[in-house]
Motif scaffolding. Structure first.
Motif, PDB file in Angstrom:
ATOM      1  N   SER A  12       0.851  -1.195   0.000  1.00  0.00           N
ATOM      2  CA  SER A  12       0.000   0.000   0.000  1.00  0.00           C
ATOM      3  C   SER A  12       0.884   1.242   0.000  1.00  0.00           C
ATOM      4  O   SER A  12       2.057   1.178   0.388  1.00  0.00           O
ATOM      5  CB  SER A  12      -0.900   0.026   1.240  1.00  0.00           C
ATOM      6  OG  SER A  12      -0.125   0.253   2.404  1.00  0.00           O
ATOM      7  N   GLY A  13       0.284   2.368  -0.418  1.00  0.00           N
ATOM      8  CA  GLY A  13       1.010   3.622  -0.361  1.00  0.00           C
ATOM      9  C   GLY A  13       1.414   3.957   1.068  1.00  0.00           C
ATOM     10  O   GLY A  13       2.511   4.466   1.309  1.00  0.00           O
ATOM     11  N   THR A  16       4.546   2.180   2.029  1.00  0.00           N
ATOM     12  CA  THR A  16       5.729   2.810   1.412  1.00  0.00           C
ATOM     13  C   THR A  16       6.081   4.096   2.143  1.00  0.00           C
ATOM     14  O   THR A  16       7.257   4.394   2.363  1.00  0.00           O
ATOM     15  CB  THR A  16       5.460   3.069  -0.084  1.00  0.00           C
ATOM     16  OG1 THR A  16       5.330   1.818  -0.751  1.00  0.00           O
ATOM     17  CG2 THR A  16       6.590   3.859  -0.734  1.00  0.00           C
ATOM     18  N   GLN A  17       5.056   4.844   2.562  1.00  0.00           N
ATOM     19  CA  GLN A  17       5.307   6.063   3.343  1.00  0.00           C
ATOM     20  C   GLN A  17       5.981   5.742   4.664  1.00  0.00           C
ATOM     21  O   GLN A  17       6.897   6.444   5.088  1.00  0.00           O
ATOM     22  CB  GLN A  17       3.993   6.793   3.622  1.00  0.00           C
ATOM     23  CG  GLN A  17       3.582   7.691   2.471  1.00  0.00           C
ATOM     24  CD  GLN A  17       2.522   8.710   2.870  1.00  0.00           C
ATOM     25  OE1 GLN A  17       2.176   8.860   4.026  1.00  0.00           O
ATOM     26  NE2 GLN A  17       2.007   9.410   1.875  1.00  0.00           N
ATOM     27  N   GLY A  42       5.778   5.067  -6.898  1.00  0.00           N
ATOM     28  CA  GLY A  42       5.781   5.370  -5.462  1.00  0.00           C
ATOM     29  C   GLY A  42       6.894   6.307  -4.994  1.00  0.00           C
ATOM     30  O   GLY A  42       7.090   6.464  -3.784  1.00  0.00           O
ATOM     31  N   THR A  44       7.229   9.688  -5.117  1.00  0.00           N
ATOM     32  CA  THR A  44       6.755  10.851  -4.357  1.00  0.00           C
ATOM     33  C   THR A  44       6.116  10.406  -3.040  1.00  0.00           C
ATOM     34  O   THR A  44       6.303  11.039  -1.995  1.00  0.00           O
ATOM     35  CB  THR A  44       5.775  11.686  -5.208  1.00  0.00           C
ATOM     36  OG1 THR A  44       6.473  12.177  -6.360  1.00  0.00           O
ATOM     37  CG2 THR A  44       5.240  12.872  -4.429  1.00  0.00           C
ATOM     38  N   THR A  45       5.392   9.302  -3.078  1.00  0.00           N
ATOM     39  CA  THR A  45       4.790   8.746  -1.863  1.00  0.00           C
ATOM     40  C   THR A  45       5.870   8.459  -0.817  1.00  0.00           C
ATOM     41  O   THR A  45       5.729   8.803   0.366  1.00  0.00           O
ATOM     42  CB  THR A  45       4.030   7.448  -2.210  1.00  0.00           C
ATOM     43  OG1 THR A  45       3.007   7.767  -3.149  1.00  0.00           O
ATOM     44  CG2 THR A  45       3.419   6.802  -0.983  1.00  0.00           C
ATOM     45  N   GLN A  48       7.177  11.667   0.681  1.00  0.00           N
ATOM     46  CA  GLN A  48       6.264  12.237   1.685  1.00  0.00           C
ATOM     47  C   GLN A  48       6.525  11.607   3.057  1.00  0.00           C
ATOM     48  O   GLN A  48       6.552  12.300   4.076  1.00  0.00           O
ATOM     49  CB  GLN A  48       4.814  12.024   1.248  1.00  0.00           C
ATOM     50  CG  GLN A  48       4.454  12.948   0.084  1.00  0.00           C
ATOM     51  CD  GLN A  48       3.190  12.550  -0.660  1.00  0.00           C
ATOM     52  OE1 GLN A  48       2.708  11.429  -0.514  1.00  0.00           O
ATOM     53  NE2 GLN A  48       2.677  13.459  -1.467  1.00  0.00           N
ATOM     54  N   THR A  61       4.579  17.934  -2.204  1.00  0.00           N
ATOM     55  CA  THR A  61       3.917  17.690  -3.487  1.00  0.00           C
ATOM     56  C   THR A  61       4.956  17.416  -4.562  1.00  0.00           C
ATOM     57  O   THR A  61       6.150  17.662  -4.356  1.00  0.00           O
ATOM     58  CB  THR A  61       3.076  18.912  -3.899  1.00  0.00           C
ATOM     59  OG1 THR A  61       3.939  20.055  -3.900  1.00  0.00           O
ATOM     60  CG2 THR A  61       1.940  19.145  -2.921  1.00  0.00           C
ATOM     61  N   SER A  62       4.518  16.927  -5.691  1.00  0.00           N
ATOM     62  CA  SER A  62       5.444  16.610  -6.768  1.00  0.00           C
ATOM     63  C   SER A  62       6.070  17.893  -7.317  1.00  0.00           C
ATOM     64  O   SER A  62       5.367  18.846  -7.636  1.00  0.00           O
ATOM     65  CB  SER A  62       4.711  15.870  -7.883  1.00  0.00           C
ATOM     66  OG  SER A  62       5.640  15.511  -8.874  1.00  0.00           O
ATOM     67  N   ASP A 136      -1.410  -2.983  -5.891  1.00  0.00           N
ATOM     68  CA  ASP A 136      -0.726  -2.044  -5.002  1.00  0.00           C
ATOM     69  C   ASP A 136       0.626  -2.562  -4.513  1.00  0.00           C
ATOM     70  O   ASP A 136       1.219  -1.993  -3.593  1.00  0.00           O
ATOM     71  CB  ASP A 136      -1.617  -1.736  -3.796  1.00  0.00           C
ATOM     72  CG  ASP A 136      -2.822  -0.887  -4.192  1.00  0.00           C
ATOM     73  OD1 ASP A 136      -2.835  -0.372  -5.338  1.00  0.00           O
ATOM     74  OD2 ASP A 136      -3.741  -0.745  -3.370  1.00  0.00           O
TER      75      ASP A 136
END
Ligand code: ADP
Ligand code: MG
Length: 165
Positions: A12-13, A16-17, A42, A44-45, A48, A61-62, A136
Motif C-alpha cells: 500500500s502507499g 511505502t510512506q 511510489g 513521491t509517496t 512524503q 507535493t510533486s 498495489d
C-alpha cells in the motif's frame, strides 16, 4: 554482515510512506537519495514519508514543474526534493537549477528520475529503485553507493526488525 542492498515489498502507499518515514527518522545529517522507477511507482509517496520522518510540516507535493522544492525540517536542515521528469535536457537544467551545489550542502537531497542525470550524481549516495507489482504491490530496492550509506542501510534494517517484532 553489513548489507549493501535491502529489498522491501510493500502492499500500500501507506506502507511505502512508513518505510520512507523510518529512513527519514534516522538521517542525522546531510544525505543524497536517488529515486528511480516508472510513473506511479511510489517515488513521491516515499518522499512524503521521508519528509514526515524529518519533521517537515505541511504537504510534500510533486516538484515536476518547479524542478526543486525546498522544505524546512524540524532541526534547521532542509529537505530538497528534485524531479527530473519532463526535462528535455535534465542534466543541463538541473545543473542550472543548482542541484550539484545542493549535493555539497548539509541538506537532505532527494532526486526523482535520477536515472536521467547520471553524469551529475556524486560518488556516494543511496540509490532506491521502485518497481510495480500486481495492483498495489511495489518492490523497493535500496542500494548503498559508498560506506556511509551502507551504515545507513544497517540502521534501517535494525529499525525495520524492531518495528516488526
Ligand atoms: P511516482 O512519484 O513514482 O510517480 P507517486 O508516489 O506519485 O509515484 O504515486 C504512486 C501512486 O500509487 C499513489 O497514488 C499511491 O497511493 C499508489 N500506491 C499504491 N500502492 C502503493 C505502494 N505499495 N507504494 C507506493 N504507492 C502506492
Ligand atoms: Mg513523483
Amino acid at each position: 554482515m553489513e548489507p549493501e542492498q535491502l529489498v522491501f515489498e510493500t502492499t500500500s502507499g501507506a506502507e511505502t510512506q512508513r518505510l520512507g518515514e523510518q529512513l527519514g527518522a534516522l538521517l542525522a545529517g546531510d544525505a543524497i537519495i536517488t529515486l528511480t522507477g516508472d510513473l506511479g511507482a511510489g517515488k513521491t509517496t516515499f518522499t512524503q514519508g521521508l519528509g514526515a520522518g524529518l519533521g517537515v510540516e505541511g504537504a510534500i507535493t510533486s516538484p515536476t514543474f518547479v524542478l526543486i522544492n525546498r522544505y524546512h525540517c524540524a532541526d534547521g536542515r532542509a529537505l530538497q526534493h528534485a524531479d527530473c521528469y519532463r526535462l528535455a535536457n535534465a542534466p543541463l537544467e538541473m545543473w542550472d537549477a543548482g542541484l550539484t551545489d545542493l549535493f555539497l550542502s548539509e541538506d537532505v537531497v532527494v532526486v526523482e528520475w535520477a536515472d536521467r542525470i547520471p553524469g551529475l550524481l556524486p560518488d556516494e549516495y543511496l540509490d532506491i529503485v521502485f518497481e510495480h507489482g500486481d495492483a498495489d504491490r511495489r518492490r523497493i530496492t535500496l542500494t548503498a553507493r559508498g560506506p556511509r550509506y551502507v551504515h545507513m542501510l544497517r540502521q534501517l534494517q535494525t529499525a525495520q526488525s524492531g518495528a516488526h517484532r
